[in-house]
Design a protein around this motif. Structure first.
Motif, PDB file in Angstrom:
ATOM      1  N   LYS A  64      30.107  45.265  46.094  1.00 34.42           N
ATOM      2  CA  LYS A  64      31.225  46.076  45.373  1.00 34.42           C
ATOM      3  C   LYS A  64      32.635  45.359  44.990  1.00 34.42           C
ATOM      4  CE  LYS A  64      32.881  50.653  45.292  1.00 34.42           C
ATOM      5  NZ  LYS A  64      33.822  51.055  46.830  1.00 34.42           N
ATOM      6  N   SER A  65      32.907  44.701  46.176  1.00 36.12           N
ATOM      7  CA  SER A  65      34.375  44.279  46.135  1.00 36.12           C
ATOM      8  C   SER A  65      34.282  42.741  45.154  1.00 36.12           C
ATOM      9  CB  SER A  65      35.001  43.923  47.730  1.00 36.12           C
ATOM     10  OG  SER A  65      34.447  42.768  48.123  1.00 36.12           O
ATOM     11  N   MET A  66      33.320  42.311  45.319  1.00 34.55           N
ATOM     12  CA  MET A  66      33.122  41.013  44.385  1.00 34.55           C
ATOM     13  C   MET A  66      33.059  41.315  42.902  1.00 34.55           C
ATOM     14  SD  MET A  66      30.368  38.064  45.434  1.00 34.55           S
ATOM     15  CE  MET A  66      31.210  36.873  46.680  1.00 34.55           C
ATOM     16  N   ILE A  67      32.540  42.463  42.696  1.00 30.26           N
ATOM     17  CA  ILE A  67      32.396  43.062  41.203  1.00 30.26           C
ATOM     18  C   ILE A  67      33.711  43.376  40.766  1.00 30.26           C
ATOM     19  CG2 ILE A  67      31.569  44.673  39.655  1.00 30.26           C
ATOM     20  CD1 ILE A  67      29.035  44.944  41.301  1.00 30.26           C
ATOM     21  N   GLU A  68      34.432  44.016  41.748  1.00 31.26           N
ATOM     22  CA  GLU A  68      35.807  44.488  41.624  1.00 31.26           C
ATOM     23  C   GLU A  68      36.814  43.473  41.290  1.00 31.26           C
ATOM     24  OE1 GLU A  68      37.175  47.035  44.544  1.00 31.26           O
ATOM     25  OE2 GLU A  68      35.742  48.700  43.906  1.00 31.26           O
ATOM     26  N   ARG A  69      36.785  42.306  41.971  1.00 28.69           N
ATOM     27  CA  ARG A  69      37.721  41.362  41.898  1.00 28.69           C
ATOM     28  C   ARG A  69      37.437  40.341  40.698  1.00 28.69           C
ATOM     29  NH1 ARG A  69      37.812  37.663  47.295  1.00 28.69           N
ATOM     30  NH2 ARG A  69      38.252  36.000  45.949  1.00 28.69           N
ATOM     31  N   HIS A  70      36.157  40.344  40.537  1.00 26.81           N
ATOM     32  CA  HIS A  70      35.692  39.226  39.307  1.00 26.81           C
ATOM     33  C   HIS A  70      36.023  40.037  38.067  1.00 26.81           C
ATOM     34  CE1 HIS A  70      33.239  36.457  37.461  1.00 26.81           C
ATOM     35  NE2 HIS A  70      32.877  37.293  36.429  1.00 26.81           N
ATOM     36  N   LYS A  71      36.071  41.335  38.045  1.00 25.46           N
ATOM     37  CA  LYS A  71      36.687  42.223  36.975  1.00 25.46           C
ATOM     38  C   LYS A  71      38.360  41.943  36.682  1.00 25.46           C
ATOM     39  CE  LYS A  71      36.792  47.023  35.432  1.00 25.46           C
ATOM     40  NZ  LYS A  71      36.739  46.767  33.704  1.00 25.46           N
ATOM     41  N   LEU A  72      38.918  42.123  37.727  1.00 24.73           N
ATOM     42  CA  LEU A  72      40.250  41.975  37.543  1.00 24.73           C
ATOM     43  C   LEU A  72      40.610  40.386  37.228  1.00 24.73           C
ATOM     44  CD1 LEU A  72      41.643  43.569  41.087  1.00 24.73           C
ATOM     45  CD2 LEU A  72      42.349  44.059  38.620  1.00 24.73           C
ATOM     46  N   GLU A  73      39.772  39.449  37.833  1.00 21.04           N
ATOM     47  CA  GLU A  73      40.363  37.935  37.291  1.00 21.04           C
ATOM     48  C   GLU A  73      39.806  37.626  35.944  1.00 21.04           C
ATOM     49  OE1 GLU A  73      37.807  35.772  40.410  1.00 21.04           O
ATOM     50  OE2 GLU A  73      39.139  36.557  42.075  1.00 21.04           O
ATOM     51  N   THR A  74      38.715  38.317  35.397  1.00 25.42           N
ATOM     52  CA  THR A  74      38.403  37.892  34.012  1.00 25.42           C
ATOM     53  C   THR A  74      38.945  38.700  33.024  1.00 25.42           C
ATOM     54  OG1 THR A  74      36.486  39.202  34.461  1.00 25.42           O
ATOM     55  CG2 THR A  74      36.074  37.015  34.680  1.00 25.42           C
ATOM     56  N   GLU A  75      39.654  39.821  33.560  1.00 24.73           N
ATOM     57  CA  GLU A  75      40.194  40.774  32.405  1.00 24.73           C
ATOM     58  C   GLU A  75      41.653  40.640  32.575  1.00 24.73           C
ATOM     59  OE1 GLU A  75      38.488  44.661  32.896  1.00 24.73           O
ATOM     60  OE2 GLU A  75      36.454  43.889  32.307  1.00 24.73           O
ATOM     61  N   ARG A  76      42.270  39.833  33.292  1.00 26.52           N
ATOM     62  CA  ARG A  76      43.702  39.507  33.333  1.00 26.52           C
ATOM     63  C   ARG A  76      44.123  39.080  31.945  1.00 26.52           C
ATOM     64  NH1 ARG A  76      43.496  35.662  38.274  1.00 26.52           N
ATOM     65  NH2 ARG A  76      43.091  33.670  37.223  1.00 26.52           N
ATOM     66  N   LYS A  77      45.546  39.451  31.668  1.00 27.38           N
ATOM     67  CA  LYS A  77      46.064  38.688  30.628  1.00 27.38           C
ATOM     68  C   LYS A  77      46.599  37.277  30.547  1.00 27.38           C
ATOM     69  CE  LYS A  77      48.127  43.235  28.709  1.00 27.38           C
ATOM     70  NZ  LYS A  77      48.414  44.180  29.726  1.00 27.38           N
ATOM     71  N   ILE A  78      47.154  37.125  31.693  1.00 28.84           N
ATOM     72  CA  ILE A  78      47.373  35.631  31.922  1.00 28.84           C
ATOM     73  C   ILE A  78      46.612  34.758  32.530  1.00 28.84           C
ATOM     74  CG2 ILE A  78      49.398  34.400  33.096  1.00 28.84           C
ATOM     75  CD1 ILE A  78      50.635  37.388  33.083  1.00 28.84           C
ATOM     76  N   ALA A  79      45.931  33.519  32.181  1.00 30.92           N
ATOM     77  CA  ALA A  79      45.252  32.711  32.629  1.00 30.92           C
ATOM     78  C   ALA A  79      43.814  33.506  33.125  1.00 30.92           C
ATOM     79  CB  ALA A  79      45.831  32.020  33.840  1.00 30.92           C
ATOM     80  N   PRO A  80      43.240  34.142  32.416  1.00 31.12           N
ATOM     81  CA  PRO A  80      41.943  34.829  32.675  1.00 31.12           C
ATOM     82  C   PRO A  80      40.938  33.954  32.996  1.00 31.12           C
ATOM     83  CG  PRO A  80      42.326  34.956  30.306  1.00 31.12           C
ATOM     84  CD  PRO A  80      43.391  34.511  30.877  1.00 31.12           C
ATOM     85  N   PHE A  81      40.157  34.197  33.969  1.00 31.02           N
ATOM     86  CA  PHE A  81      39.072  33.440  34.678  1.00 31.02           C
ATOM     87  C   PHE A  81      38.094  33.388  33.404  1.00 31.02           C
ATOM     88  CE2 PHE A  81      35.119  33.119  37.613  1.00 31.02           C
ATOM     89  CZ  PHE A  81      35.146  31.785  37.582  1.00 31.02           C
ATOM     90  N   ILE A  82      37.942  31.972  32.914  1.00 31.11           N
ATOM     91  CA  ILE A  82      36.716  31.726  31.875  1.00 31.11           C
ATOM     92  C   ILE A  82      36.605  30.206  32.000  1.00 31.11           C
ATOM     93  CG2 ILE A  82      37.119  33.418  30.050  1.00 31.11           C
ATOM     94  CD1 ILE A  82      38.882  31.279  28.661  1.00 31.11           C
ATOM     95  N   LYS A  83      35.404  29.895  31.478  1.00 31.63           N
ATOM     96  CA  LYS A  83      34.625  28.565  31.507  1.00 31.63           C
ATOM     97  C   LYS A  83      35.566  27.855  30.559  1.00 31.63           C
ATOM     98  CE  LYS A  83      30.730  25.717  30.467  1.00 31.63           C
ATOM     99  NZ  LYS A  83      31.159  25.226  29.384  1.00 31.63           N
ATOM    100  N   ALA A  84      36.203  26.623  30.828  1.00 32.25           N
ATOM    101  CA  ALA A  84      36.714  25.717  29.739  1.00 32.25           C
ATOM    102  C   ALA A  84      35.726  25.265  28.841  1.00 32.25           C
ATOM    103  CB  ALA A  84      37.326  24.528  30.264  1.00 32.25           C
ATOM    104  N   THR A  85      35.846  25.100  27.507  1.00 33.80           N
ATOM    105  CA  THR A  85      34.659  24.760  26.881  1.00 33.80           C
ATOM    106  C   THR A  85      33.944  23.405  27.021  1.00 33.80           C
ATOM    107  OG1 THR A  85      36.404  24.230  25.093  1.00 33.80           O
ATOM    108  CG2 THR A  85      35.172  26.353  24.542  1.00 33.80           C
ATOM    109  N   ASP A  86      34.659  22.583  27.449  1.00 36.58           N
ATOM    110  CA  ASP A  86      34.359  21.254  27.835  1.00 36.58           C
ATOM    111  C   ASP A  86      34.021  20.930  29.309  1.00 36.58           C
ATOM    112  OD1 ASP A  86      36.974  21.300  28.551  1.00 36.58           O
ATOM    113  OD2 ASP A  86      37.431  19.580  27.909  1.00 36.58           O
TER     114      ASP A  86
END
Ligand code: DC
Length: 224
Positions: free
Chosen positions: A173-195
């Motif tokens: 549960k806490s992993m899902i919550e953290r992942h949501k916050l990290e990927t949905e934040r406005k600044i520097a969201p956690f995403i894979k670089a295309t390259d």
């Protein structure tokens, strides 16, 4: 700029362990940027400041001193001169760090510090935004991924070893919550670089992941 290997990925992919082993084998300096976000979180919590009090956080950031050192292959983390290597791994920090690391003032402080570290020496830097924001021109970009269930299971087992009593469901549960916050934040969201090169570690051993990344680094060095 030095030679930069960027390793991004979510919690529980084995990122920290893999990065440490590669640093030992290659002589690259290991920089754990998550530890820096954890230090900011610890200092704010110690001063009774929540992630909603941005003005107070900005004041704290003005004077914060974070150092990552490497003695005999052991990475140590110092916050204002005090060794907090263990304290920053506690559940209290796990629960709060995603909120603090979503703040612009926090990222504006830590990102330039990380850039400076990579300019001064050859590094392997791990985090969430290394290949996208900190070093968009890194020599090697790796994105480690892993199924959510496997990540939670790894973290659950790590916790047991550390004597932390948290059920598998709570870890998940806490992993899902953290992942949501990290990927949905406005600044520097956690995403894979295309390259970035994607490595799914779900069914791989640590040794296999290390071997694969070492091959990629060697190939890249040949091209330089
Ligand atoms: O890798 P870790 O679990 O120690 O990271 C702690 C937190 O810091 C995590 O919630 C994501 C955040 N983080 C970040 O936003 N950007 C980074 N480059 C590294 C970590």
């Amino acid at each position: 700029m030095g030679f930069v290997v960027a390793i991004d990925g979510p919690a529980g992919t084995g990122k920290g362990t893999v990065t440490k082993i590669i640093a030992e084998k290659t002589g690259l300096i290991n920089i754990d940027t998550g530890a820096m976000y954890r230090c900011v979180t610890l200092e704010c919590l110690n001063q009774g400041v929540s992630a909603y009090e941005e003005e107070k956080i900005e004041k704290i950031l003005e004077n914060i001193d974070i150092k990552l050192t490497h003695d005999e292959n052991m990475q140590k983390v110092y916050l204002n001169g005090i060794d907090v290597s263990e304290e920053i791994r506690k559940t209290k920090i796990d629960e709060n760090v995603a909120k603090f690391s979503a703040l612009k003032c926090v990222r504006d402080k830590l990102t330039p510090m990380q850039v400076k570290m990579g300019e001064m020496q050859d590094v392997i830097m791990e985090g969430r935004d290394i290949g996208t924001i900190v070093f968009p021109n890194a020599d090697v970009k790796i994105f480690l991924d892993c199924s959510l269930e496997e990540r939670a299971s790894r973290r659950y087992k790590q916790n047991i070893k550390k004597g932390i009593n948290e059920s598998y469901d709570d870890v998940l549960k806490s992993m899902i919550e953290r992942h949501k916050l990290e990927t949905e934040r406005k600044i520097a969201p956690f995403i894979k670089a295309t390259d970035a090169i994607l490595i799914d570690t779900s069914k791989m051993s640590i040794e296999d992941v290390v071997t694969k990344i070492l091959e990629i680094i060697h190939e890249r060095k040949k091209q330089l």
